[in-house]
Design a protein around this motif. Structure first.
Motif, PDB file in Angstrom:
ATOM      1  N   TYR A  23       0.973  -1.106  -0.112  1.00  0.00           N
ATOM      2  CA  TYR A  23       0.102   0.066  -0.121  1.00  0.00           C
ATOM      3  C   TYR A  23       0.947   1.327   0.042  1.00  0.00           C
ATOM      4  CZ  TYR A  23      -3.342   3.749   1.487  1.00  0.00           C
ATOM      5  OH  TYR A  23      -4.102   4.700   1.623  1.00  0.00           O
ATOM      6  N   GLU A  29      -4.816  -1.125  -3.260  1.00  0.00           N
ATOM      7  CA  GLU A  29      -5.820  -0.198  -2.674  1.00  0.00           C
ATOM      8  C   GLU A  29      -6.072  -0.336  -1.146  1.00  0.00           C
ATOM      9  OE1 GLU A  29      -7.387   2.451  -4.442  1.00  0.00           O
ATOM     10  OE2 GLU A  29      -5.772   2.098  -5.831  1.00  0.00           O
ATOM     11  N   ASP A  31      -8.809  -0.766   0.444  1.00  0.00           N
ATOM     12  CA  ASP A  31      -9.744  -1.607   0.777  1.00  0.00           C
ATOM     13  C   ASP A  31      -9.191  -3.255   0.585  1.00  0.00           C
ATOM     14  OD1 ASP A  31     -11.708   0.190   1.371  1.00  0.00           O
ATOM     15  OD2 ASP A  31     -12.594   0.399  -0.949  1.00  0.00           O
ATOM     16  N   GLN A  32      -8.401  -3.377  -0.295  1.00  0.00           N
ATOM     17  CA  GLN A  32      -7.778  -4.638  -0.415  1.00  0.00           C
ATOM     18  C   GLN A  32      -6.959  -5.032   0.682  1.00  0.00           C
ATOM     19  OE1 GLN A  32      -5.917  -3.914  -4.157  1.00  0.00           O
ATOM     20  NE2 GLN A  32      -7.566  -5.257  -5.235  1.00  0.00           N
TER      21      GLN A  32
END
Length: 64
Positions: A23, A29, A31-32
């Motif tokens: 990240y 992202e 959310d992932q």
């Protein structure tokens, strides 16, 4: 079995660290990262609970 559970625990710790680095590098992202880290946390806690039960049974003499 003990070695397998320890291996699962170690792998889940690695899976907790890698997404945050990805990240920060801009490869994944947020959310992932949250989803992966939630799953890895649940797996880590599960593996450690099983390992604790195994060790407790061994210490109490219930393990064959």
């Amino acid at each position: 079995m003990k070695t397998l559970i320890q291996l699962i625990g170690y792998i889940s710790i690695i899976v907790l660290i890698v997404p945050s680095m990805l990240y920060l590098a801009g490869k994944v992202e947020l959310d992932q990262v949250k989803t992966i880290m939630l799953i890895a946390t649940v797996v880590w806690f599960g593996a450690n609970i099983i390992l604790a039960w195994h060790l407790e049974n061994k210490l109490m003499g219930k393990d064959k």
